[in-house]
Design a protein around this motif. Structure first.
Motif, PDB file in Angstrom:
ATOM      1  N   GLU A  66      25.736  44.997  35.373  1.00 22.35           N
ATOM      2  CA  GLU A  66      26.692  45.010  35.884  1.00 22.35           C
ATOM      3  C   GLU A  66      26.442  45.379  37.412  1.00 22.35           C
ATOM      4  O   GLU A  66      26.530  45.566  38.825  1.00 22.35           O
ATOM      5  N   LEU A 108      34.641  46.366  44.106  1.00 25.79           N
ATOM      6  CA  LEU A 108      34.506  46.385  43.520  1.00 25.79           C
ATOM      7  C   LEU A 108      34.198  47.030  41.569  1.00 25.79           C
ATOM      8  O   LEU A 108      34.282  46.768  40.523  1.00 25.79           O
ATOM      9  N   GLU A 109      33.942  48.026  41.671  1.00 30.10           N
ATOM     10  CA  GLU A 109      33.691  48.719  40.450  1.00 30.10           C
ATOM     11  C   GLU A 109      35.249  49.915  40.605  1.00 30.10           C
ATOM     12  O   GLU A 109      34.898  49.622  39.096  1.00 30.10           O
ATOM     13  N   ARG A 162      31.817  47.832  47.735  1.00 28.83           N
ATOM     14  CA  ARG A 162      31.008  48.735  46.613  1.00 28.83           C
ATOM     15  C   ARG A 162      31.956  49.216  45.826  1.00 28.83           C
ATOM     16  O   ARG A 162      32.480  49.269  44.539  1.00 28.83           O
ATOM     17  N   LEU A 196      23.973  43.467  39.837  1.00 30.29           N
ATOM     18  CA  LEU A 196      25.627  42.715  40.737  1.00 30.29           C
ATOM     19  C   LEU A 196      26.381  43.514  41.623  1.00 30.29           C
ATOM     20  O   LEU A 196      25.807  42.403  42.939  1.00 30.29           O
ATOM     21  N   ILE A 197      26.331  44.334  41.324  1.00 34.14           N
ATOM     22  CA  ILE A 197      27.238  44.401  42.526  1.00 34.14           C
ATOM     23  C   ILE A 197      26.469  45.088  43.209  1.00 34.14           C
ATOM     24  O   ILE A 197      26.340  44.680  44.925  1.00 34.14           O
ATOM     25  N   LEU A 201      33.230  38.109  39.325  1.00 31.33           N
ATOM     26  CA  LEU A 201      32.757  39.053  40.948  1.00 31.33           C
ATOM     27  C   LEU A 201      31.622  38.109  41.979  1.00 31.33           C
ATOM     28  O   LEU A 201      32.343  38.027  42.833  1.00 31.33           O
ATOM     29  N   TYR A 246      33.091  37.341  33.841  1.00 36.45           N
ATOM     30  CA  TYR A 246      33.170  38.342  34.027  1.00 36.45           C
ATOM     31  C   TYR A 246      32.518  38.245  35.622  1.00 36.45           C
ATOM     32  O   TYR A 246      32.549  38.726  36.712  1.00 36.45           O
ATOM     33  N   GLN A 247      31.271  37.866  35.744  1.00 37.82           N
ATOM     34  CA  GLN A 247      30.169  37.614  36.680  1.00 37.82           C
ATOM     35  C   GLN A 247      30.320  36.406  37.656  1.00 37.82           C
ATOM     36  O   GLN A 247      30.212  36.850  39.099  1.00 37.82           O
ATOM     37  N   ARG A 279      23.946  43.275  44.526  1.00 36.67           N
ATOM     38  CA  ARG A 279      23.723  41.910  45.234  1.00 36.67           C
ATOM     39  C   ARG A 279      24.691  41.301  45.684  1.00 36.67           C
ATOM     40  O   ARG A 279      24.499  41.218  47.457  1.00 36.67           O
TER      41      ARG A 279
END
Lengths: 216, 166
Positions: free
Chosen positions: A7, B16-17, B13, A10-11, B45, B41-42, A13
């Motif tokens: 994860e 997203l987190e 960031r 991915l973040i 995002l 999930y991927q 990227r």
């Protein structure tokens, strides 16, 4: 199942790729821009073949009401298409009700036209053919521009969005064709004006998954 | 998110987190114990990233976020059903051939079922999901899913029994 390291990668990227983006304008503004672009595109060819009595017809309340209602419905359908292409947005109850009411009004006004039973099939087709090809030709620009505008967002429900796009573009052309077609008769209007609108809307819905869906 | 739209990477960031646990929790409710949770999930995002220009800072964030997650989950479920259906059509006729000369009878019979029944049957018998997982995906109670599956079995039995007898 869920790997935190993966994860994080991915973040990282996605963050690396996070260049500034230009926000979408409000759907209302985008709808007005669409109208500003496509009205001349439809009006220019229509102006060359306007019906002879267009000024008198526009002074008839029923005809004027029909044209205004269809133009309003087309604008609202375009607004709905632009809204539903944004994640989490809906067309809006007021827009849906107003567009539905305007389309119903157009339907009632079209249905109030007289029926001529004396036409032979070949005369009927000869009179109707120009309306069909003009409708298809003149719809291309409004439809394509709206598809591009909708694609600029993130349309998920592509068939529904495609239906709205088709109805908006064909609705706009319906207005122009009525200004050019001399025939005020129910069967002609049904077959050569309303039917192409319905068929074009269905075609747009069918093409939408190919044109609008984005694969990751 | 508004800062992220302007290219502020640290803000992005943080977004997203922050959304990660929210999205994962929501997807777990939607997909139950699907082994593909991480893939969806991927996808979510990545879709969020590609659709970030569509977020309007004047509107609430959650409906926008969960609309993206819902789309990804629904798209995933649709593709999974499609794959399962292709497997079913490819494989079941061979199995059916042992006892039934009409290789496509079962596939045809499934096709004739109403969509909710076909989905219930496919999820339980082809994808091998548990009743609870299948019910969560279909958005119905486990009891309702069992009823659908039972009706599917009865209808399949009637159709295939009829074709055997004919």
């Amino acid at each position: 199942m869920h790997d935190p390291a993966w994860e994080k990668e991915l973040i990282d990227r996605l963050v690396d790729d996070a260049t500034p983006v230009r926000r979408l304008w409000r759907p209302e503004t985008r709808m007005l821009v669409w109208l500003a672009i496509v009205l001349p595109a439809v009006a220019l060819p229509a102006a060359r073949v306007l019906r002879d009595d267009v000024v008198q017809r526009l002074q008839t309340p029923g005809f004027l009401l029909e044209e205004a209602a269809m133009l309003g419905a087309a604008a609202l359908l375009a607004l709905a298409a632009l809204r539903v292409a944004i994640p989490g947005r809906r067309a809006g109850t007021a827009v849906a009700v107003a567009a539905g009411a305007m389309l119903a009004l157009v339907g009632i006004l079209v249905c109030s036209q007289p029926v001529f039973m004396s036409w032979t099939p070949d005369v009927f087709l000869t009179i109707g053919w120009p309306c069909i090809w003009r409708a298809f030709a003149w719809t291309m620009v409004p439809w394509a521009v709206l598809i591009v505008a909708v694609r600029r967002a993130a349309p998920f429900g592509s068939r529904w969005t495609g239906t709205l796009v088709g109805a908006a573009a064909w609705g706009l052309t319906f207005v122009a064709i009525r200004l050019c077609c001399q025939t005020e008769e129910l069967l002609h209007l049904g077959v050569f004006h309303v039917l192409p609108l319905v068929a074009g809307t269905l075609l747009s819905a069918a093409l939408a998954p190919v044109l609008l869906e984005r694969r990751t | 998110m508004a800062c992220a739209q302007s290219g502020d990477r640290e803000a992005y960031r943080a977004v997203l987190e922050d959304v990660g646990p929210l999205v994962l929790g929501w997807l777990r409710r939607w997909l139950a114990d699907s082994p593909d949770l991480a893939d969806v999930y991927q996808d979510t995002l990545v879709h969020l990233h590609r659709a970030r220009h569509t977020y309007d800072p004047e509107r609430p964030f959650e409906p926008w976020l969960f609309a993206i997650a819902r789309h990804c989950a629904a798209d995933h479920a649709r593709r999974r059903r499609q794959r399962a259906w292709e497997i079913l059509v490819d494989e079941l006729p061979d199995r059916a051939a042992e006892s039934d000369p009409d290789r496509h009878a079962l596939a045809d019979a499934l096709q004739a079922l109403p969509r909710p029944q076909r989905e219930a049957f496919t999820m339980l018998k082809v994808e091998g999901l548990s009743v609870d997982a299948a019910a969560a995906r279909a958005g119905v109670t486990p009891g309702a899913l069992k009823v659908r599956a039972h009706r599917a079995y009865k209808a399949l039995k009637a159709i295939l029994g009829g074709s055997d007898g004919g």
